[in-house]
Design a protein around this motif. Structure first.
Motif, PDB file in Angstrom:
ATOM      1  N   HIS A 111       6.707   6.262  16.304  1.00  0.00           N
ATOM      2  CA  HIS A 111       6.451   5.857  15.180  1.00  0.00           C
ATOM      3  C   HIS A 111       4.894   6.325  15.105  1.00  0.00           C
ATOM      4  N   ASP A 112       4.456   7.416  14.369  1.00  0.00           N
ATOM      5  CA  ASP A 112       3.241   7.904  14.269  1.00  0.00           C
ATOM      6  C   ASP A 112       2.793   7.709  12.781  1.00  0.00           C
ATOM      7  N   PHE A 113       1.646   7.051  12.627  1.00  0.00           N
ATOM      8  CA  PHE A 113       1.328   6.625  11.182  1.00  0.00           C
ATOM      9  C   PHE A 113      -0.124   7.453  10.936  1.00  0.00           C
ATOM     10  N   THR A 114      -0.261   8.662  11.576  1.00  0.00           N
ATOM     11  CA  THR A 114      -1.495   9.452  11.397  1.00  0.00           C
ATOM     12  C   THR A 114      -1.046  10.146   9.762  1.00  0.00           C
ATOM     13  N   ASP A 115      -2.359   9.997   9.023  1.00  0.00           N
ATOM     14  CA  ASP A 115      -2.188  10.451   7.623  1.00  0.00           C
ATOM     15  C   ASP A 115      -3.632  10.921   7.195  1.00  0.00           C
ATOM     16  N   GLY A 116      -4.063  12.142   7.135  1.00  0.00           N
ATOM     17  CA  GLY A 116      -5.296  12.505   6.575  1.00  0.00           C
ATOM     18  C   GLY A 116      -5.718  11.885   5.482  1.00  0.00           C
ATOM     19  N   GLU A 117      -4.767  11.787   4.581  1.00  0.00           N
ATOM     20  CA  GLU A 117      -5.138  11.517   3.103  1.00  0.00           C
ATOM     21  C   GLU A 117      -5.095   9.909   3.042  1.00  0.00           C
ATOM     22  N   LEU A 118      -4.749   9.209   4.078  1.00  0.00           N
ATOM     23  CA  LEU A 118      -4.896   7.806   4.195  1.00  0.00           C
ATOM     24  C   LEU A 118      -3.954   7.055   3.109  1.00  0.00           C
ATOM     25  N   ASN A 119      -2.542   7.677   2.915  1.00  0.00           N
ATOM     26  CA  ASN A 119      -1.997   7.045   1.931  1.00  0.00           C
ATOM     27  C   ASN A 119      -1.387   5.611   2.346  1.00  0.00           C
ATOM     28  N   THR A 120      -1.660   4.861   1.671  1.00  0.00           N
ATOM     29  CA  THR A 120      -1.183   3.324   2.136  1.00  0.00           C
ATOM     30  C   THR A 120      -0.059   2.928   0.994  1.00  0.00           C
ATOM     31  N   ARG A 121       0.465   3.555   0.322  1.00  0.00           N
ATOM     32  CA  ARG A 121       1.597   3.110  -0.667  1.00  0.00           C
ATOM     33  C   ARG A 121       2.677   2.447   0.280  1.00  0.00           C
ATOM     34  N   PHE A 122       2.975   3.195   1.244  1.00  0.00           N
ATOM     35  CA  PHE A 122       4.230   2.472   1.878  1.00  0.00           C
ATOM     36  C   PHE A 122       3.948   0.984   2.468  1.00  0.00           C
ATOM     37  N   LEU A 123       2.857   0.469   2.598  1.00  0.00           N
ATOM     38  CA  LEU A 123       2.244  -0.862   3.061  1.00  0.00           C
ATOM     39  C   LEU A 123       2.821  -1.642   1.873  1.00  0.00           C
ATOM     40  N   PRO A 199      -3.817  -7.224 -14.328  1.00  0.00           N
ATOM     41  CA  PRO A 199      -3.714  -8.606 -14.347  1.00  0.00           C
ATOM     42  C   PRO A 199      -2.431  -9.136 -13.168  1.00  0.00           C
ATOM     43  N   ALA A 200      -1.791  -8.242 -12.937  1.00  0.00           N
ATOM     44  CA  ALA A 200      -0.511  -8.572 -11.976  1.00  0.00           C
ATOM     45  C   ALA A 200      -0.438  -7.548 -11.112  1.00  0.00           C
ATOM     46  N   CYS A 201      -1.434  -7.358 -10.275  1.00  0.00           N
ATOM     47  CA  CYS A 201      -1.663  -6.165  -9.480  1.00  0.00           C
ATOM     48  C   CYS A 201      -0.755  -5.788  -8.215  1.00  0.00           C
ATOM     49  N   GLY A 202      -0.436  -6.891  -7.788  1.00  0.00           N
ATOM     50  CA  GLY A 202       0.606  -6.741  -6.592  1.00  0.00           C
ATOM     51  C   GLY A 202       0.086  -6.256  -5.372  1.00  0.00           C
ATOM     52  N   SER A 203       0.569  -5.478  -4.703  1.00  0.00           N
ATOM     53  CA  SER A 203      -0.134  -4.875  -3.717  1.00  0.00           C
ATOM     54  C   SER A 203      -1.113  -3.427  -3.996  1.00  0.00           C
ATOM     55  N   GLY A 204      -1.180  -3.179  -5.354  1.00  0.00           N
ATOM     56  CA  GLY A 204      -2.185  -2.383  -5.828  1.00  0.00           C
ATOM     57  C   GLY A 204      -1.844  -0.851  -6.129  1.00  0.00           C
ATOM     58  N   HIS A 205      -0.724  -0.680  -6.349  1.00  0.00           N
ATOM     59  CA  HIS A 205      -0.208   0.656  -6.917  1.00  0.00           C
ATOM     60  C   HIS A 205      -1.247   1.147  -8.026  1.00  0.00           C
ATOM     61  N   PHE A 206      -1.178   0.284  -9.085  1.00  0.00           N
ATOM     62  CA  PHE A 206      -1.991   0.880 -10.267  1.00  0.00           C
ATOM     63  C   PHE A 206      -3.357   0.715  -9.990  1.00  0.00           C
ATOM     64  N   ALA A 247      -0.573 -10.288  -1.032  1.00  0.00           N
ATOM     65  CA  ALA A 247      -0.391  -9.062  -1.762  1.00  0.00           C
ATOM     66  C   ALA A 247      -1.701  -8.564  -2.145  1.00  0.00           C
ATOM     67  N   VAL A 248      -2.675  -9.556  -2.717  1.00  0.00           N
ATOM     68  CA  VAL A 248      -4.014  -9.230  -3.326  1.00  0.00           C
ATOM     69  C   VAL A 248      -4.786  -8.472  -1.925  1.00  0.00           C
ATOM     70  N   ALA A 249      -4.687  -9.199  -0.581  1.00  0.00           N
ATOM     71  CA  ALA A 249      -5.230  -8.666   0.670  1.00  0.00           C
ATOM     72  C   ALA A 249      -4.853  -7.400   0.899  1.00  0.00           C
ATOM     73  N   ILE A 250      -3.437  -7.179   0.716  1.00  0.00           N
ATOM     74  CA  ILE A 250      -3.228  -5.683   0.775  1.00  0.00           C
ATOM     75  C   ILE A 250      -3.772  -4.745  -0.154  1.00  0.00           C
ATOM     76  N   ALA A 251      -3.662  -5.153  -1.307  1.00  0.00           N
ATOM     77  CA  ALA A 251      -4.441  -4.286  -2.626  1.00  0.00           C
ATOM     78  C   ALA A 251      -5.913  -4.043  -2.277  1.00  0.00           C
ATOM     79  N   ARG A 252      -6.672  -5.053  -1.717  1.00  0.00           N
ATOM     80  CA  ARG A 252      -8.070  -4.942  -1.191  1.00  0.00           C
ATOM     81  C   ARG A 252      -8.226  -3.870  -0.028  1.00  0.00           C
ATOM     82  N   SER A 253      -7.408  -4.184   0.848  1.00  0.00           N
ATOM     83  CA  SER A 253      -7.567  -3.560   2.239  1.00  0.00           C
ATOM     84  C   SER A 253      -7.087  -1.700   1.796  1.00  0.00           C
ATOM     85  N   ARG A 254      -6.197  -1.813   0.910  1.00  0.00           N
ATOM     86  CA  ARG A 254      -5.682  -0.391   0.686  1.00  0.00           C
ATOM     87  C   ARG A 254      -7.005   0.401  -0.268  1.00  0.00           C
ATOM     88  N   ALA A 255      -7.363  -0.353  -1.044  1.00  0.00           N
ATOM     89  CA  ALA A 255      -8.631   0.266  -1.893  1.00  0.00           C
ATOM     90  C   ALA A 255      -9.592   0.574  -0.984  1.00  0.00           C
TER      91      ALA A 255
END
Length: 270
Positions: A111-123, A199-206, A247-255
């Motif tokens: 399991h290698d999570f290296t990603d130069g784009e830091l794409n966190t959508r999967f989280l 207003p219903a951001c979930g984990s932050g995709h939008f 979910a808000v904590a995930i969104a904040r860390s992803r941003a």
């Protein structure tokens, strides 16, 4: 099940962070020399703390990640995360650690999570898939990318065209430490920037979709401005709210991670 999902998610956050250099030290595993580093630090930990076990090592890794940035600390807040309600046995912790250190036929970690784009959508997707509680209690359901892009085309694009990137805010938030402009009435300092909210951001995709688009607009408008200034302006324009605090904590860390990635990619490109 909810607690087990929380432990798996916490490990994934650590793995993603250590594989991409978001925390300086390797804790659980990692590609290349990072796995050996994690094992060496793990062994040293028990030489210094012979009465502890792998559960304590995992908890120490969560603590280290939580201290890495204030926006990440919410991921490990006992008030929002069931992680600490019931601790797993040390045997279960050892098995979980061994899972992250599994090697493939090539000798590299599986399991290698290296990603130069830091794409966190999967989280966010992983949180939805693992947490039945979040799905049932908060109706957590990730929006498909094509739907997200379609909605942003119809809303954010029109808002930028109508209001521009620098409308003045009517009120300066208490404790605001972001950018201000001394061009208000009588030279008063005002906050400027297109205010966007999910207003219903979930984990932050939008939220991340809005950030990417606004950052692109700022780069077009001010190509000579320092990269981090533009990243921060885009981040300051993006706001979200949700009933699910985790979910808000995930969104904040992803941003935060995404903003950091865009800054470094800009620096490398220049």
């Amino acid at each position: 099940m909810q607690i087990a999902a929380a432990w798996v998610l916490a490990c994934v956050f650590v793995r993603f962070s250590e594989d991409n250099g978001l925390i300086p030290d390797a804790w659980l595993s990692g590609p290349g020399d990072r796995l050996a580093e994690a094992q060496d630090r793990h062994d040293d930990f028990f030489r210094r703390n012979p009465s502890l076990n792998d559960r304590d090592w995992l908890l120490a890794s969560f603590e280290a990640l939580g201290k890495s940035h204030r926006t990440v600390a919410g991921l490990f807040d006992p008030a929002h995360n069931p992680l600490f309600e019931v601790l797993p046995s040390y045997e279960a912790a050892t098995a979980l650690l061994a899972f992250w250190r599994r090697r493939g036929a090539d000798g590299e970690v599986v399991h290698d999570f290296t990603d130069g784009e830091l794409n966190t959508r999967f989280l966010g997707d992983l949180y939805q898939d693992l947490s039945e509680h979040a799905r049932k209690t908060y109706a957590l359901l990730q929006t498909p990318v094509f739907v997200e892009e379609f909605i942003l085309d119809l809303t954010l694009k029109s808002a930028v065209e109508e209001f521009g990137l620098t409308p003045a805010w009517k009120h300066r938030p208490s404790g605001w430490d972001g950018e201000v402009f001394a061009d208000g009435p009588g030279g008063e300092e005002v906050v400027r920037g297109l205010g966007c909210i999910d207003p219903a951001c979930g984990s932050g995709h939008f939220l991340l979709g809005m950030f990417e688009r606004l950052l692109g607009k700022w780069r077009e408008a001010e190509p000579g401005t320092e990269a981090w200034v533009l990243v921060r302006r885009a981040l300051e324009s993006v706001h979200g709210a949700d009933k699910d605090p985790f979910a808000v904590a995930i969104a904040r860390s992803r941003a935060t991670s995404r903003g950091r990635a865009r800054f470094w990619l800009s620096r490398c490109a220049s």
